[in-house]
Design a protein around this motif. Sequence first.
Motif, mmCIF file in Angstrom:
data_model
loop_
_atom_site.group_PDB
_atom_site.id
_atom_site.type_symbol
_atom_site.label_atom_id
_atom_site.label_comp_id
_atom_site.label_asym_id
_atom_site.label_seq_id
_atom_site.Cartn_x
_atom_site.Cartn_y
_atom_site.Cartn_z
ATOM 1 N N LYS A 16 5.490 3.632 -10.932
ATOM 2 C CA LYS A 16 5.894 3.096 -9.635
ATOM 3 C C LYS A 16 4.702 3.005 -8.683
ATOM 4 C CE LYS A 16 9.771 3.755 -6.429
ATOM 5 N NZ LYS A 16 10.842 4.694 -6.041
ATOM 6 N N LYS A 17 3.851 4.036 -8.693
ATOM 7 C CA LYS A 17 2.658 4.051 -7.841
ATOM 8 C C LYS A 17 1.684 2.951 -8.243
ATOM 9 C CE LYS A 17 2.749 8.913 -6.412
ATOM 10 N NZ LYS A 17 2.093 10.232 -6.552
ATOM 11 N N GLU B 135 0.849 -4.336 -5.948
ATOM 12 C CA GLU B 135 1.518 -5.174 -4.955
ATOM 13 C C GLU B 135 0.746 -5.186 -3.640
ATOM 14 O OE1 GLU B 135 4.560 -7.588 -3.273
ATOM 15 O OE2 GLU B 135 3.989 -7.131 -5.330
ATOM 16 N N ARG B 136 0.198 -4.028 -3.258
ATOM 17 C CA ARG B 136 -0.584 -3.957 -2.007
ATOM 18 C C ARG B 136 -1.870 -4.769 -2.104
ATOM 19 N NH1 ARG B 136 0.922 1.662 -2.074
ATOM 20 N NH2 ARG B 136 -1.144 2.250 -2.842
ATOM 21 N N GLU C 273 -1.528 5.700 2.459
ATOM 22 C CA GLU C 273 -0.979 5.300 1.156
ATOM 23 C C GLU C 273 -1.895 5.661 -0.002
ATOM 24 O OE1 GLU C 273 1.850 1.425 1.959
ATOM 25 O OE2 GLU C 273 -0.319 1.130 1.891
ATOM 26 N N GLU D 129 7.318 7.803 -11.798
ATOM 27 C CA GLU D 129 6.612 7.886 -10.515
ATOM 28 C C GLU D 129 5.190 7.349 -10.636
ATOM 29 O OE1 GLU D 129 7.063 11.958 -9.362
ATOM 30 O OE2 GLU D 129 8.936 11.585 -8.278
ATOM 31 N N TYR E 71 8.307 -2.388 5.927
ATOM 32 C CA TYR E 71 7.325 -2.391 4.832
ATOM 33 C C TYR E 71 7.410 -1.103 4.014
ATOM 34 C CZ TYR E 71 2.742 -1.618 2.677
ATOM 35 O OH TYR E 71 1.730 -1.315 1.798
ATOM 36 N N LYS F 175 11.670 -0.658 3.136
ATOM 37 C CA LYS F 175 12.433 -1.817 2.699
ATOM 38 C C LYS F 175 13.734 -1.947 3.512
ATOM 39 C CE LYS F 175 9.311 -2.639 -0.392
ATOM 40 N NZ LYS F 175 8.333 -1.639 0.053
ATOM 41 N N LYS G 113 2.463 0.101 -9.714
ATOM 42 C CA LYS G 113 3.051 -1.185 -9.302
ATOM 43 C C LYS G 113 2.890 -1.414 -7.803
ATOM 44 C CE LYS G 113 6.552 -1.747 -12.929
ATOM 45 N NZ LYS G 113 8.006 -1.783 -13.232
ATOM 46 N N GLU G 114 3.096 -0.344 -7.014
ATOM 47 C CA GLU G 114 2.963 -0.458 -5.555
ATOM 48 C C GLU G 114 1.521 -0.757 -5.162
ATOM 49 O OE1 GLU G 114 4.494 3.230 -4.127
ATOM 50 O OE2 GLU G 114 6.600 2.581 -4.200
#
Length: 454
Positions: free
Chosen positions: A86-87, A93-94, A125, A83, A157, A160, A89-90
């Motif tokens: 993942k955060k 990406e943002r 977010e 997690e 968004y 997905k 990476k997100e």
Amino acid sequence: MRSLEVLIQRETYFSDQLNKGADFSGFTPLHYAALSDSYECVHLLLQAGADPTLKDDSGHLPISYCGKENIKQTLQEYTEKYEKLKKQKEAEERRRYPLEQRLKEHIVGQEGPILVVSGAIRRKENGWHDEDHPLVFLFLGSSGIGKTELAKQVAHYIHKDNKKGFIRLDMSEYQEKHEVAKMIGAPPGYIGYDQGGQLTKKLKECPNAVVLFDEVDKAHPDVLTVMLQLFDEGRLTDGKGKTIECKDAIFVMTSNLASNEIANHALELRKEADMAAAQRQDDRAMSEQITISRRFKEQVVQPILKYNFKRDEFLGRINEIVYFLPFSRSELIKLVSRELESWSKTALSRHDIRITWERDVLDVLADGYDVHYGARSIKHEVERRVVNQLAAAHERELIGSGSSLHLIVDYPDNTPEDGKDISPVIRVQLLQDGSRRNIDVQNYFSPDNDRLLF
């Protein structure tokens, strides 16, 4: 496969301890490994990059099926690590591909609404929001101007390809008092008690969904009372008395209230900006960046909203009132271009017909814009003045597979004696052997080029 074959294969190749009535749809390898209490299997899968946060079709994580404590502990550790990763990476990406940029790829114009919505979602977010209340938007503007599309793109968004992440309710179906039960479910003893409500049932499946209440001004006041609880506390009690927590959901309401006033005001502002830009010889693109004044919102829009919703507390729960403005000239050209490109792709894939067009065609079609119908008026204009001709020519076998067509504008040489202007005509040319030939299907149409004559 027959159910008996399934049971035999389960026992032969996997385990004879599985519940015969259990449903294993949506299981990942990690789910099966956890279910079989195989520490080696679980450990190898996790090392190979298996995602411990994926749920099966019943909404359960792999850790839910563990029987041994050491497997649970390993899964818990990897879940926390995954997690965090993942955060990260997100977030990366943002930063690399901001939400505003994503939305602009799908929505023409409407920079103001895109910035407002993107800003609110960015706060959410990154943890700069009120966790006790969900995000609530009210989208105001004319029909066909991008309100529903913006809500759809936000849902895409966030979720997905998960279709459950977008819930749409047409509020024109909730105009009567008794239709509250349709939304939250009928109480015990009433017909439909076991079916659940249209909203509560879907929110149970995805509590952080993007929920669109289309044309909210048409809903009955009792329905608004239910929504008041939803917006205020971020939870909803269904007909069975069960409470659904949905503080992470995003609620979007659309309305055509004050759309004429907003459109007229925006057109006046754009006209003034165009004149000022022309006098200063500035870039015309700057004249398109207009904003609705606070005074107009308070003195014109707010009274209309209060009169229709008849309750200040309802309006007080809205985080952002977003104003969608009529399209500028450059935005209309972009809309026409997109519509023609869409039909060009359709013609190529369905009929192997290639279509090109002159720049003047975009201008003529853009003149068919109706401020009250938004992008839909452009769509109808293209169908009426271009696609009608193509369909008629195709039916009469004037064009066929392998044809190359070119759209041009035929301007009238003179004006008739009655003084009425003759609008430019869009004609279809067939490109063949290096030459062009007009395809005459005009006699197929009524004088206003609006419908086929049969």
